[in-house]
Design a protein around this motif. Structure first.
Motif, PDB file in Angstrom:
ATOM      1  N   TYR A 168       0.840  -1.192   0.000  1.00  0.00           N
ATOM      2  CA  TYR A 168       0.000   0.000   0.000  1.00  0.00           C
ATOM      3  C   TYR A 168       0.877   1.245   0.000  1.00  0.00           C
ATOM      4  N   ALA A 169       0.417   2.255  -0.700  1.00  0.00           N
ATOM      5  CA  ALA A 169       1.135   3.528  -0.760  1.00  0.00           C
ATOM      6  C   ALA A 169       0.774   4.393   0.441  1.00  0.00           C
ATOM      7  N   ASP A 170       1.519   5.471   0.629  1.00  0.00           N
ATOM      8  CA  ASP A 170       1.150   6.524   1.565  1.00  0.00           C
ATOM      9  C   ASP A 170       0.335   7.571   0.811  1.00  0.00           C
ATOM     10  N   VAL A 171      -0.494   8.298   1.541  1.00  0.00           N
ATOM     11  CA  VAL A 171      -1.267   9.367   0.899  1.00  0.00           C
ATOM     12  C   VAL A 171      -0.330  10.369   0.233  1.00  0.00           C
ATOM     13  N   ASP A 172       0.815  10.625   0.860  1.00  0.00           N
ATOM     14  CA  ASP A 172       1.783  11.548   0.259  1.00  0.00           C
ATOM     15  C   ASP A 172       2.272  11.050  -1.100  1.00  0.00           C
ATOM     16  N   ASP A 173       2.329   9.724  -1.274  1.00  0.00           N
ATOM     17  CA  ASP A 173       2.742   9.174  -2.567  1.00  0.00           C
ATOM     18  C   ASP A 173       1.743   9.548  -3.661  1.00  0.00           C
ATOM     19  N   LEU A 174       0.455   9.547  -3.315  1.00  0.00           N
ATOM     20  CA  LEU A 174      -0.570   9.900  -4.300  1.00  0.00           C
ATOM     21  C   LEU A 174      -0.427  11.363  -4.716  1.00  0.00           C
ATOM     22  N   LEU A 175      -0.177  12.216  -3.732  1.00  0.00           N
ATOM     23  CA  LEU A 175      -0.019  13.640  -4.041  1.00  0.00           C
ATOM     24  C   LEU A 175       1.257  13.895  -4.830  1.00  0.00           C
ATOM     25  N   ALA A 176       2.306  13.128  -4.518  1.00  0.00           N
ATOM     26  CA  ALA A 176       3.555  13.272  -5.269  1.00  0.00           C
ATOM     27  C   ALA A 176       3.365  12.859  -6.723  1.00  0.00           C
TER      28      ALA A 176
END
Length: 245
Positions: A79-87
């Motif tokens: 699973y990704a971090d939410v910050d990864d989605l924004l990046a």
């Protein structure tokens, strides 16, 4: 080592194409035509061992009931971090475009939602850790390969996550039959997180209260609601239309 299964021709093919680490691929013996042949060739090119076994044995090993002649063994999905989605949104030079699945419990519905979200250009999906479907074999199969390319973040508290997104300038739109405006009347062009609820109860109250606005889909027939993945797709593609305008 914990192992998960990816089942179905398109999910396995896309897992190979995406570079996801695979431990082994199991093929039904004697079936090397079309997509299965492409899977075998791509696996060989990537150095992934391929074993053949009788089709009946393959079906017995399957967790989805219909593996379509192929099962890939892999490490559990990361699973990704939410910050990864924004990046990811920043790397594309686009305003964030997210989906929040607030308690979708049927893994097939989650998979269908991932498929629509990836097709609509969403940067990632956020799911809760508890009382909701995750990236199970059934979800990955229903996603038809989209799970290989669309990052999914798992959080323990959706309401708190939405508050943090709002602090970062992201508008939160909830899909709700009681929404104050029709989905195509809302401005969906900027940084956006679209929240969809569970199949039966909709968006939980605490999550709904964090939404900046609610939208609804007009229903003309006698059926009172849509499947969550279908409803999400309608709103997501309207958002994509607006964002391209």
């Amino acid at each position: 080592m914990e192992v998960t299964q990816i089942e179905g021709r398109q999910p396995v093919l896309e897992a190979l194409r995406s570079g996801r680490p695979l431990l082994r691929i199991l093929l039904a013996r004697g079936e090397r035509r079309g997509t299965l042949r492409e899977i075998a060739l791509l696996a060989r090119a990537r150095g992934v061992p391929v074993d053949e076994l009788p089709a009946a044995d393959l079906r017995r090993r399957a967790r989805t009931g219909a593996p379509q002649g192929v099962i890939a063994l892999a490490a559990p999905p990361r699973y990704a971090d939410v910050d990864d989605l924004l990046a990811l949104a920043r790397s594309r030079g686009e305003p964030p475009f997210l989906v929040v699945a607030a308690g979708v419990q049927d893994p097939r519905n989650l998979g269908a939602l991932l498929r629509s979200a990836e097709a609509a250009g969403v940067h990632g999906v956020i799911v809760p850790k508890h009382r909701a479907a995750g990236l199970t074999p059934a979800a990955e199969k229903a996603a038809a390969g989209a799970a290989a390319f669309l990052p999914v973040a798992m959080v323990t508290n959706l309401a708190a996550c939405l508050e943090r997104l709002k602090e970062r300038g992201i508008w939160v739109c909830g899909a709700d039959p009681r929404g104050e405006r029709l989905y195509y009347e809302a401005d969906l062009r900027g940084p956006l997180a679209v929240v969809v609820g569970s199949e039966g109860r909709g968006i939980p109250r605490l999550v709904r209260e964090r939404c900046d606005f609610l939208v609804r889909i007009p229903m003309r027939g006698r059926v009172a609601s849509l499947n969550v993945a279908v409803a999400a797709a309608i709103i997501l593609f309207e958002a994509q239309r607006q964002r391209q305008g």
